[in-house]
Design a protein around this motif. Structure first.
Motif, PDB file in Angstrom:
ATOM      1  N   ASP A 180       0.802  -1.169   0.165  1.00  0.00           N
ATOM      2  CA  ASP A 180       0.106  -0.112  -0.249  1.00  0.00           C
ATOM      3  C   ASP A 180       0.881   1.305  -0.042  1.00  0.00           C
ATOM      4  O   ASP A 180       1.660   1.335   0.467  1.00  0.00           O
ATOM      5  CB  ASP A 180      -1.014  -0.135   1.281  1.00  0.00           C
ATOM      6  CG  ASP A 180      -1.973  -1.028   1.355  1.00  0.00           C
ATOM      7  OD1 ASP A 180      -2.537  -1.302   0.221  1.00  0.00           O
ATOM      8  OD2 ASP A 180      -2.277  -1.477   2.188  1.00  0.00           O
ATOM      9  N   ALA A 205      -4.135  -4.108 -10.022  1.00  0.00           N
ATOM     10  CA  ALA A 205      -5.172  -5.145  -9.814  1.00  0.00           C
ATOM     11  C   ALA A 205      -4.312  -6.371  -9.920  1.00  0.00           C
ATOM     12  O   ALA A 205      -4.049  -6.801 -11.056  1.00  0.00           O
ATOM     13  CB  ALA A 205      -6.145  -5.030 -10.317  1.00  0.00           C
ATOM     14  N   TYR A 207      -3.414 -10.125  -9.001  1.00  0.00           N
ATOM     15  CA  TYR A 207      -4.053 -11.246  -8.090  1.00  0.00           C
ATOM     16  C   TYR A 207      -2.770 -12.154  -7.687  1.00  0.00           C
ATOM     17  O   TYR A 207      -2.122 -12.247  -8.146  1.00  0.00           O
ATOM     18  CB  TYR A 207      -5.035 -11.644  -8.950  1.00  0.00           C
ATOM     19  CG  TYR A 207      -6.404 -11.062  -8.934  1.00  0.00           C
ATOM     20  CD1 TYR A 207      -7.532 -11.082  -8.078  1.00  0.00           C
ATOM     21  CD2 TYR A 207      -6.428 -10.132 -10.050  1.00  0.00           C
ATOM     22  CE1 TYR A 207      -8.527 -10.310  -8.148  1.00  0.00           C
ATOM     23  CE2 TYR A 207      -7.654  -9.223 -10.055  1.00  0.00           C
ATOM     24  CZ  TYR A 207      -8.734  -9.407  -9.106  1.00  0.00           C
ATOM     25  OH  TYR A 207      -9.712  -8.526  -9.051  1.00  0.00           O
ATOM     26  N   MET A 233      -3.847  -9.544  -4.428  1.00  0.00           N
ATOM     27  CA  MET A 233      -5.233  -9.907  -4.250  1.00  0.00           C
ATOM     28  C   MET A 233      -5.878 -11.193  -4.132  1.00  0.00           C
ATOM     29  O   MET A 233      -5.400 -11.909  -5.029  1.00  0.00           O
ATOM     30  CB  MET A 233      -6.105  -8.754  -5.421  1.00  0.00           C
ATOM     31  CG  MET A 233      -5.868  -7.353  -5.117  1.00  0.00           C
ATOM     32  SD  MET A 233      -6.632  -6.421  -6.540  1.00  0.00           S
ATOM     33  CE  MET A 233      -8.077  -7.318  -6.613  1.00  0.00           C
ATOM     34  N   SER A 234      -6.994 -11.403  -3.539  1.00  0.00           N
ATOM     35  CA  SER A 234      -7.581 -12.482  -3.682  1.00  0.00           C
ATOM     36  C   SER A 234      -8.320 -12.775  -4.905  1.00  0.00           C
ATOM     37  O   SER A 234      -9.291 -11.902  -5.391  1.00  0.00           O
ATOM     38  CB  SER A 234      -8.835 -12.461  -2.559  1.00  0.00           C
ATOM     39  OG  SER A 234      -9.675 -13.676  -2.888  1.00  0.00           O
ATOM     40  N   ASN A 237     -11.947 -11.705  -5.637  1.00  0.00           N
ATOM     41  CA  ASN A 237     -12.653 -10.496  -5.485  1.00  0.00           C
ATOM     42  C   ASN A 237     -12.366  -9.491  -6.583  1.00  0.00           C
ATOM     43  O   ASN A 237     -11.513  -9.538  -7.447  1.00  0.00           O
ATOM     44  CB  ASN A 237     -12.055  -9.509  -4.342  1.00  0.00           C
ATOM     45  CG  ASN A 237     -12.432 -10.299  -3.056  1.00  0.00           C
ATOM     46  OD1 ASN A 237     -12.927 -11.349  -3.007  1.00  0.00           O
ATOM     47  ND2 ASN A 237     -11.476  -9.720  -1.878  1.00  0.00           N
ATOM     48  N   SER A 238     -13.671  -9.031  -6.988  1.00  0.00           N
ATOM     49  CA  SER A 238     -13.446  -7.730  -8.282  1.00  0.00           C
ATOM     50  C   SER A 238     -13.569  -6.282  -7.876  1.00  0.00           C
ATOM     51  O   SER A 238     -12.999  -5.598  -8.216  1.00  0.00           O
ATOM     52  CB  SER A 238     -14.310  -8.116  -9.324  1.00  0.00           C
ATOM     53  OG  SER A 238     -15.931  -8.378  -8.834  1.00  0.00           O
ATOM     54  N   GLN A 239     -14.484  -5.965  -6.648  1.00  0.00           N
ATOM     55  CA  GLN A 239     -14.609  -4.701  -6.272  1.00  0.00           C
ATOM     56  C   GLN A 239     -13.265  -4.002  -5.827  1.00  0.00           C
ATOM     57  O   GLN A 239     -13.096  -3.027  -5.939  1.00  0.00           O
ATOM     58  CB  GLN A 239     -15.774  -4.852  -5.350  1.00  0.00           C
ATOM     59  CG  GLN A 239     -17.087  -5.124  -5.636  1.00  0.00           C
ATOM     60  CD  GLN A 239     -17.577  -4.261  -7.032  1.00  0.00           C
ATOM     61  OE1 GLN A 239     -17.516  -2.800  -7.109  1.00  0.00           O
ATOM     62  NE2 GLN A 239     -18.013  -4.919  -8.133  1.00  0.00           N
ATOM     63  N   GLU A 240     -12.607  -5.144  -5.104  1.00  0.00           N
ATOM     64  CA  GLU A 240     -11.267  -4.529  -4.515  1.00  0.00           C
ATOM     65  C   GLU A 240     -10.253  -3.934  -5.844  1.00  0.00           C
ATOM     66  O   GLU A 240      -9.592  -3.239  -5.354  1.00  0.00           O
ATOM     67  CB  GLU A 240     -10.699  -5.968  -4.113  1.00  0.00           C
ATOM     68  CG  GLU A 240      -9.642  -5.523  -2.979  1.00  0.00           C
ATOM     69  CD  GLU A 240      -9.184  -6.811  -2.458  1.00  0.00           C
ATOM     70  OE1 GLU A 240      -9.781  -8.042  -2.402  1.00  0.00           O
ATOM     71  OE2 GLU A 240      -7.851  -6.868  -1.834  1.00  0.00           O
ATOM     72  N   ALA A 241     -10.669  -4.568  -7.070  1.00  0.00           N
ATOM     73  CA  ALA A 241      -9.756  -4.144  -7.914  1.00  0.00           C
ATOM     74  C   ALA A 241      -9.863  -2.768  -8.458  1.00  0.00           C
ATOM     75  O   ALA A 241      -9.076  -1.863  -8.674  1.00  0.00           O
ATOM     76  CB  ALA A 241     -10.026  -5.043  -9.246  1.00  0.00           C
ATOM     77  N   ARG A 243     -10.850  -0.502  -6.001  1.00  0.00           N
ATOM     78  CA  ARG A 243     -10.385   0.336  -4.994  1.00  0.00           C
ATOM     79  C   ARG A 243      -8.973   0.381  -5.118  1.00  0.00           C
ATOM     80  O   ARG A 243      -8.245   1.590  -5.047  1.00  0.00           O
ATOM     81  CB  ARG A 243     -10.609  -0.226  -3.752  1.00  0.00           C
ATOM     82  CG  ARG A 243     -12.163  -0.377  -3.495  1.00  0.00           C
ATOM     83  CD  ARG A 243     -12.521  -0.767  -1.777  1.00  0.00           C
ATOM     84  NE  ARG A 243     -12.038  -0.039  -0.881  1.00  0.00           N
ATOM     85  CZ  ARG A 243     -11.960  -0.439   0.197  1.00  0.00           C
ATOM     86  NH1 ARG A 243     -11.931  -1.712   0.777  1.00  0.00           N
ATOM     87  NH2 ARG A 243     -11.476   0.321   1.310  1.00  0.00           N
ATOM     88  N   GLU A 244      -8.288  -0.709  -5.517  1.00  0.00           N
ATOM     89  CA  GLU A 244      -6.602  -0.774  -5.671  1.00  0.00           C
ATOM     90  C   GLU A 244      -6.246   0.105  -6.797  1.00  0.00           C
ATOM     91  O   GLU A 244      -5.504   0.828  -6.666  1.00  0.00           O
ATOM     92  CB  GLU A 244      -6.273  -2.036  -6.013  1.00  0.00           C
ATOM     93  CG  GLU A 244      -6.260  -2.995  -4.886  1.00  0.00           C
ATOM     94  CD  GLU A 244      -4.993  -2.758  -4.072  1.00  0.00           C
ATOM     95  OE1 GLU A 244      -4.014  -1.903  -4.350  1.00  0.00           O
ATOM     96  OE2 GLU A 244      -4.562  -3.566  -3.096  1.00  0.00           O
TER      97      GLU A 244
END
Ligand code: PBG
Ligand code: ZN
Length: 333
Positions: A180, A205, A207, A233-234, A237-241, A243-244
Protein backbone atom coordinates in the motif's frame (compact mmCIF):
# COMPACT_ATOMS: atom_id res chain seq x y z
CA UNK A 1 -48.76 2.06 -48.41
CA UNK A 2 -47.23 2.07 -44.98
CA UNK A 3 -46.80 -1.27 -43.35
CA UNK A 4 -46.81 -0.91 -39.66
CA UNK A 5 -44.04 -2.93 -38.15
CA UNK A 6 -44.54 -4.00 -34.62
CA UNK A 7 -41.61 -2.82 -32.57
CA UNK A 8 -40.54 -6.23 -31.42
CA UNK A 9 -40.47 -7.53 -35.01
CA UNK A 10 -37.83 -5.07 -36.12
CA UNK A 11 -34.81 -7.08 -35.15
CA UNK A 12 -36.29 -10.40 -35.99
CA UNK A 13 -35.68 -13.06 -38.55
CA UNK A 14 -36.25 -13.13 -41.51
CA UNK A 15 -35.77 -9.36 -41.91
CA UNK A 16 -32.61 -9.38 -39.87
CA UNK A 17 -30.11 -12.02 -40.85
CA UNK A 18 -26.93 -11.79 -38.81
CA UNK A 19 -25.15 -14.16 -41.16
CA UNK A 20 -25.27 -11.54 -43.96
CA UNK A 21 -22.42 -9.76 -42.22
CA UNK A 22 -20.34 -12.91 -42.01
CA UNK A 23 -20.86 -13.95 -45.62
CA UNK A 24 -17.26 -13.90 -46.79
CA UNK A 25 -13.80 -12.89 -45.62
CA UNK A 26 -13.88 -9.44 -47.25
CA UNK A 27 -17.12 -8.54 -45.53
CA UNK A 28 -15.84 -9.87 -42.25
CA UNK A 29 -12.61 -7.93 -42.66
CA UNK A 30 -14.25 -4.53 -43.11
CA UNK A 31 -16.43 -5.17 -40.09
CA UNK A 32 -13.64 -6.19 -37.72
CA UNK A 33 -14.05 -4.30 -34.45
CA UNK A 34 -10.88 -5.21 -32.59
CA UNK A 35 -7.50 -5.48 -34.24
CA UNK A 36 -4.11 -6.34 -32.81
CA UNK A 37 -1.19 -4.10 -33.74
CA UNK A 38 2.54 -4.61 -33.18
CA UNK A 39 2.64 -1.60 -30.86
CA UNK A 40 0.11 -3.22 -28.52
CA UNK A 41 2.75 -5.58 -27.21
CA UNK A 42 5.36 -5.39 -24.49
CA UNK A 43 7.90 -8.22 -24.44
CA UNK A 44 9.27 -9.48 -21.10
CA UNK A 45 12.99 -10.28 -21.02
CA UNK A 46 14.84 -12.14 -18.27
CA UNK A 47 18.42 -11.00 -17.82
CA UNK A 48 20.72 -13.08 -15.68
CA UNK A 49 23.85 -11.64 -14.16
CA UNK A 50 26.96 -13.71 -14.77
CA UNK A 51 25.60 -15.59 -17.76
CA UNK A 52 28.10 -16.03 -20.59
CA UNK A 53 27.22 -14.31 -23.88
CA UNK A 54 25.89 -16.71 -26.46
CA UNK A 55 24.76 -19.18 -23.80
CA UNK A 56 21.14 -18.31 -23.19
CA UNK A 57 19.38 -20.69 -20.81
CA UNK A 58 16.15 -22.34 -21.85
CA UNK A 59 13.32 -22.03 -19.32
CA UNK A 60 11.80 -25.49 -19.08
CA UNK A 61 8.46 -24.37 -17.68
CA UNK A 62 8.11 -21.81 -20.48
CA UNK A 63 9.16 -23.61 -23.67
CA UNK A 64 10.69 -21.19 -26.18
CA UNK A 65 11.60 -18.56 -23.56
CA UNK A 66 15.13 -17.94 -22.26
CA UNK A 67 17.26 -16.29 -19.62
CA UNK A 68 19.73 -14.03 -21.41
CA UNK A 69 23.07 -12.47 -20.63
CA UNK A 70 23.07 -8.68 -20.68
CA UNK A 71 24.48 -8.44 -24.22
CA UNK A 72 22.27 -11.21 -25.57
CA UNK A 73 19.16 -9.56 -24.14
CA UNK A 74 19.96 -6.30 -25.92
CA UNK A 75 20.68 -8.19 -29.12
CA UNK A 76 17.38 -10.06 -28.85
CA UNK A 77 15.58 -6.75 -28.21
CA UNK A 78 17.15 -5.06 -31.25
CA UNK A 79 16.32 -8.05 -33.46
CA UNK A 80 12.69 -7.80 -32.42
CA UNK A 81 12.73 -4.03 -32.82
CA UNK A 82 13.62 -4.54 -36.47
CA UNK A 83 10.43 -6.52 -36.98
CA UNK A 84 8.25 -4.01 -35.17
CA UNK A 85 8.57 -4.43 -31.41
CA UNK A 86 8.19 -1.10 -29.58
CA UNK A 87 8.66 -1.98 -25.97
CA UNK A 88 10.25 -4.37 -23.48
CA UNK A 89 9.87 -4.99 -19.77
CA UNK A 90 13.07 -6.08 -18.04
CA UNK A 91 13.45 -8.54 -15.18
CA UNK A 92 16.83 -9.03 -13.54
CA UNK A 93 18.36 -12.05 -11.84
CA UNK A 94 21.22 -11.00 -9.56
CA UNK A 95 24.21 -13.13 -8.58
CA UNK A 96 23.85 -12.16 -4.94
CA UNK A 97 20.66 -12.06 -2.91
CA UNK A 98 20.28 -10.75 0.62
CA UNK A 99 17.59 -10.01 3.22
CA UNK A 100 16.94 -6.52 1.85
CA UNK A 101 17.44 -7.19 -1.83
CA UNK A 102 20.20 -4.61 -2.07
CA UNK A 103 21.23 -5.56 -5.60
CA UNK A 104 17.81 -4.35 -6.75
CA UNK A 105 18.82 -0.71 -6.24
CA UNK A 106 22.54 -0.94 -6.96
CA UNK A 107 23.42 1.45 -9.77
CA UNK A 108 25.52 -1.28 -11.36
CA UNK A 109 22.92 -3.98 -10.84
CA UNK A 110 21.98 -6.15 -13.78
CA UNK A 111 18.79 -4.24 -14.65
CA UNK A 112 20.42 -0.82 -14.32
CA UNK A 113 23.22 -1.91 -16.68
CA UNK A 114 20.69 -3.41 -19.06
CA UNK A 115 18.58 -0.24 -19.14
CA UNK A 116 21.61 1.85 -20.04
CA UNK A 117 22.58 -0.51 -22.84
CA UNK A 118 19.04 -0.76 -24.21
CA UNK A 119 18.77 3.03 -24.26
CA UNK A 120 22.15 3.36 -25.99
CA UNK A 121 21.58 0.73 -28.62
CA UNK A 122 17.85 0.70 -29.35
CA UNK A 123 14.85 2.99 -29.60
CA UNK A 124 12.67 0.63 -27.62
CA UNK A 125 10.50 1.96 -24.81
CA UNK A 126 12.23 0.51 -21.77
CA UNK A 127 10.05 -0.58 -18.86
CA UNK A 128 11.45 -2.02 -15.63
CA UNK A 129 9.70 -4.27 -13.16
CA UNK A 130 10.15 -2.71 -9.73
CA UNK A 131 10.11 -5.37 -7.04
CA UNK A 132 12.32 -7.15 -4.55
CA UNK A 133 11.43 -10.83 -4.83
CA UNK A 134 14.18 -11.80 -7.29
CA UNK A 135 16.70 -10.01 -5.08
CA UNK A 136 15.73 -11.07 -1.56
CA UNK A 137 17.10 -14.24 0.02
CA UNK A 138 13.59 -15.09 1.30
CA UNK A 139 11.86 -14.45 -2.03
CA UNK A 140 9.18 -12.06 -0.75
CA UNK A 141 8.36 -8.74 -2.39
CA UNK A 142 9.27 -6.70 0.68
CA UNK A 143 11.16 -6.35 3.91
CA UNK A 144 10.34 -9.03 6.46
CA UNK A 145 10.37 -9.31 10.23
CA UNK A 146 9.52 -12.65 11.79
CA UNK A 147 7.59 -13.94 8.80
CA UNK A 148 5.66 -10.69 8.41
CA UNK A 149 5.99 -8.62 5.23
CA UNK A 150 6.31 -5.05 6.42
CA UNK A 151 4.49 -2.52 4.32
CA UNK A 152 5.85 0.88 5.25
CA UNK A 153 9.46 -0.23 5.66
CA UNK A 154 9.30 -1.67 2.14
CA UNK A 155 8.25 1.63 0.55
CA UNK A 156 11.69 3.22 0.92
CA UNK A 157 13.31 0.28 -0.80
CA UNK A 158 10.85 0.28 -3.69
CA UNK A 159 11.42 4.00 -4.14
CA UNK A 160 15.18 3.50 -4.20
CA UNK A 161 14.80 0.73 -6.79
CA UNK A 162 12.54 2.86 -9.00
CA UNK A 163 14.91 5.83 -8.71
CA UNK A 164 17.91 3.70 -9.71
CA UNK A 165 15.98 2.53 -12.78
CA UNK A 166 15.02 6.10 -13.67
CA UNK A 167 18.64 7.22 -13.25
CA UNK A 168 19.72 4.46 -15.62
CA UNK A 169 17.26 5.85 -18.17
CA UNK A 170 14.09 3.75 -17.85
CA UNK A 171 11.12 5.31 -19.61
CA UNK A 172 8.59 3.55 -17.42
CA UNK A 173 8.89 2.00 -13.97
CA UNK A 174 6.39 -0.71 -13.08
CA UNK A 175 5.97 -1.54 -9.39
CA UNK A 176 4.70 -5.11 -9.03
CA UNK A 177 4.90 -5.61 -5.27
CA UNK A 178 1.36 -4.62 -4.15
CA UNK A 179 2.44 -2.74 -1.00
CA UNK A 180 0.00 0.00 0.00
CA UNK A 181 1.21 3.51 -0.79
CA UNK A 182 4.03 2.51 -3.11
CA UNK A 183 2.93 4.59 -6.07
CA UNK A 184 2.82 7.76 -3.96
CA UNK A 185 6.19 6.99 -2.45
CA UNK A 186 7.81 6.27 -5.83
CA UNK A 187 6.25 9.35 -7.46
CA UNK A 188 7.51 11.57 -4.66
CA UNK A 189 11.02 10.15 -4.83
CA UNK A 190 11.19 10.47 -8.62
CA UNK A 191 9.92 14.05 -8.52
CA UNK A 192 12.29 15.11 -5.74
CA UNK A 193 15.16 13.87 -7.88
CA UNK A 194 13.99 15.60 -11.04
CA UNK A 195 12.52 12.54 -12.75
CA UNK A 196 9.04 13.99 -13.08
CA UNK A 197 8.79 12.65 -16.63
CA UNK A 198 9.43 9.04 -15.68
CA UNK A 199 6.16 7.21 -16.20
CA UNK A 200 4.69 4.92 -13.56
CA UNK A 201 2.82 1.86 -14.81
CA UNK A 202 1.53 0.25 -11.66
CA UNK A 203 0.50 -3.36 -11.34
CA UNK A 204 -2.72 -2.03 -9.78
CA UNK A 205 -4.91 -5.11 -9.71
CA UNK A 206 -2.46 -7.93 -9.24
CA UNK A 207 -4.00 -11.17 -8.08
CA UNK A 208 -2.39 -13.91 -6.00
CA UNK A 209 -2.54 -16.20 -9.00
CA UNK A 210 -1.35 -19.75 -9.49
CA UNK A 211 -0.53 -18.75 -13.07
CA UNK A 212 2.76 -17.14 -11.94
CA UNK A 213 4.40 -20.49 -11.17
CA UNK A 214 6.54 -20.75 -14.34
CA UNK A 215 7.80 -17.17 -13.83
CA UNK A 216 8.94 -17.93 -10.29
CA UNK A 217 10.69 -20.99 -11.59
CA UNK A 218 12.30 -18.94 -14.36
CA UNK A 219 13.70 -16.23 -12.09
CA UNK A 220 14.03 -18.19 -8.84
CA UNK A 221 11.64 -15.99 -6.84
CA UNK A 222 9.43 -18.52 -5.07
CA UNK A 223 9.01 -17.31 -1.48
CA UNK A 224 10.81 -19.60 0.98
CA UNK A 225 7.95 -19.42 3.48
CA UNK A 226 4.24 -18.66 3.23
CA UNK A 227 2.73 -17.17 0.09
CA UNK A 228 1.94 -13.74 -1.34
CA UNK A 229 -1.69 -13.63 -0.24
CA UNK A 230 -1.18 -10.90 2.36
CA UNK A 231 -0.24 -8.46 -0.42
CA UNK A 232 -1.57 -9.78 -3.73
CA UNK A 233 -5.34 -9.75 -4.23
CA UNK A 234 -7.73 -12.61 -3.64
CA UNK A 235 -8.83 -14.18 -6.91
CA UNK A 236 -12.43 -14.15 -5.68
CA UNK A 237 -12.68 -10.35 -5.48
CA UNK A 238 -13.48 -7.83 -8.18
CA UNK A 239 -14.69 -4.76 -6.28
CA UNK A 240 -11.32 -4.66 -4.56
CA UNK A 241 -9.71 -4.21 -7.96
CA UNK A 242 -11.59 -0.93 -8.33
CA UNK A 243 -10.39 0.30 -4.94
CA UNK A 244 -6.78 -0.75 -5.62
CA UNK A 245 -6.76 0.90 -9.04
CA UNK A 246 -8.43 4.07 -7.76
CA UNK A 247 -5.78 4.42 -5.06
CA UNK A 248 -2.95 3.96 -7.54
CA UNK A 249 -4.42 6.60 -9.86
CA UNK A 250 -4.84 9.04 -6.98
CA UNK A 251 -1.24 8.38 -5.95
CA UNK A 252 0.02 9.22 -9.43
CA UNK A 253 -0.05 6.10 -11.61
CA UNK A 254 0.01 7.02 -15.32
CA UNK A 255 -0.84 3.56 -16.64
CA UNK A 256 -2.71 0.92 -14.66
CA UNK A 257 -2.40 -2.82 -15.05
CA UNK A 258 -4.44 -5.95 -14.49
CA UNK A 259 -2.64 -9.23 -13.92
CA UNK A 260 -3.09 -12.04 -14.90
CA UNK A 261 -4.99 -11.35 -18.12
CA UNK A 262 -7.14 -14.22 -19.38
CA UNK A 263 -8.34 -15.28 -15.92
CA UNK A 264 -9.22 -11.58 -15.31
CA UNK A 265 -10.96 -10.42 -18.48
CA UNK A 266 -13.87 -9.20 -16.34
CA UNK A 267 -11.46 -7.11 -14.26
CA UNK A 268 -9.83 -5.57 -17.34
CA UNK A 269 -13.25 -4.48 -18.54
CA UNK A 270 -14.28 -3.17 -15.12
CA UNK A 271 -11.09 -1.15 -14.73
CA UNK A 272 -11.19 0.27 -18.26
CA UNK A 273 -14.88 1.22 -18.06
CA UNK A 274 -14.53 2.75 -14.62
CA UNK A 275 -11.35 4.82 -15.05
CA UNK A 276 -10.75 5.23 -18.81
CA UNK A 277 -7.02 5.13 -18.05
CA UNK A 278 -4.34 3.73 -20.32
CA UNK A 279 -4.69 0.12 -19.25
CA UNK A 280 -2.22 -2.72 -19.55
CA UNK A 281 -2.83 -6.42 -19.04
CA UNK A 282 -0.18 -9.03 -18.29
CA UNK A 283 -0.58 -12.34 -20.05
CA UNK A 284 1.53 -14.15 -17.48
CA UNK A 285 3.91 -17.07 -17.61
CA UNK A 286 1.25 -19.67 -16.80
CA UNK A 287 -1.03 -18.42 -19.54
CA UNK A 288 1.89 -18.67 -21.95
CA UNK A 289 2.87 -22.14 -20.71
CA UNK A 290 -0.69 -23.44 -20.92
CA UNK A 291 -1.15 -22.39 -24.54
CA UNK A 292 2.40 -23.26 -25.58
CA UNK A 293 2.18 -26.79 -24.15
CA UNK A 294 -1.21 -27.45 -25.74
CA UNK A 295 -0.01 -26.21 -29.11
CA UNK A 296 3.23 -28.22 -28.88
CA UNK A 297 1.20 -31.31 -28.00
CA UNK A 298 -1.09 -30.73 -30.97
CA UNK A 299 -4.22 -30.22 -28.85
CA UNK A 300 -4.67 -26.63 -30.02
CA UNK A 301 -3.53 -24.71 -33.08
CA UNK A 302 -1.57 -21.47 -32.87
CA UNK A 303 -4.79 -19.61 -33.72
CA UNK A 304 -5.55 -19.95 -30.02
CA UNK A 305 -2.71 -17.51 -29.28
CA UNK A 306 -4.26 -14.86 -31.51
CA UNK A 307 -7.67 -15.45 -29.97
CA UNK A 308 -6.31 -15.16 -26.44
CA UNK A 309 -4.58 -11.86 -27.23
CA UNK A 310 -7.67 -10.56 -29.00
CA UNK A 311 -9.86 -11.36 -26.00
CA UNK A 312 -7.55 -9.34 -23.77
CA UNK A 313 -7.67 -6.33 -26.09
CA UNK A 314 -11.42 -6.66 -26.59
CA UNK A 315 -11.88 -6.61 -22.81
CA UNK A 316 -10.26 -3.16 -22.80
CA UNK A 317 -6.48 -3.52 -22.61
CA UNK A 318 -4.49 -0.93 -24.56
CA UNK A 319 -1.22 -2.72 -23.91
CA UNK A 320 -0.51 -6.41 -23.50
CA UNK A 321 2.61 -7.79 -21.86
CA UNK A 322 3.11 -11.18 -23.46
CA UNK A 323 5.74 -13.78 -24.21
CA UNK A 324 3.97 -14.31 -27.53
CA UNK A 325 5.04 -10.89 -28.86
CA UNK A 326 7.79 -12.32 -31.12
CA UNK A 327 5.44 -14.83 -32.68
CA UNK A 328 2.91 -12.11 -33.43
CA UNK A 329 5.60 -9.92 -34.99
CA UNK A 330 7.00 -12.77 -37.04
CA UNK A 331 3.52 -13.35 -38.40
CA UNK A 332 3.33 -16.89 -37.05
CA UNK A 333 -0.02 -16.31 -35.41
C1 PBG B 1 7.17 -10.12 -9.15
C2 PBG B 1 6.46 -10.44 -10.41
C3 PBG B 1 5.72 -11.59 -10.70
C4 PBG B 1 5.37 -11.50 -12.04
C5 PBG B 1 5.86 -10.29 -12.52
N1 PBG B 1 6.51 -9.63 -11.48
C6 PBG B 1 5.38 -12.80 -10.00
C7 PBG B 1 4.99 -12.94 -8.62
O1 PBG B 1 4.21 -12.19 -8.06
O2 PBG B 1 5.52 -13.91 -8.05
C8 PBG B 1 4.60 -12.55 -12.78
C9 PBG B 1 4.89 -12.66 -14.19
C10 PBG B 1 4.48 -13.93 -14.83
O3 PBG B 1 4.00 -14.90 -14.21
O4 PBG B 1 4.65 -13.97 -16.06
N2 PBG B 1 6.54 -9.34 -8.23
ZN1 ZN C 1 7.80 -9.35 -6.26
Amino acid sequence: MIIKVKKRDKMEFPVTRMRRLRKNQNIRTILTETKLNPEDFIYPLFIKEGLVDGQKEHINTMPGQYRYSLNDAVEEGSKLEEIGLSSVILFGMPLIKDEKGSMAYNKDGIVQQAVRKFKEETDLVVITDVCMCQYTSHGHCGIIREDEILNDETLNYLSKIALSHAEAGADIVAPSDMMDGRVASIRKTLDLNGYYDTIIMSYSAKYASSFYAPFRDAVCSTPCFGDRKTYQMSTSNSQEAIRETKMDIEEGADIVMVKPAMPCLDIIKLVKDEFKMPTAAYQVSGEYAMLRASIDAGYLTSDSIYESLLSIKRAGADLIITHFAPEFLEGCI
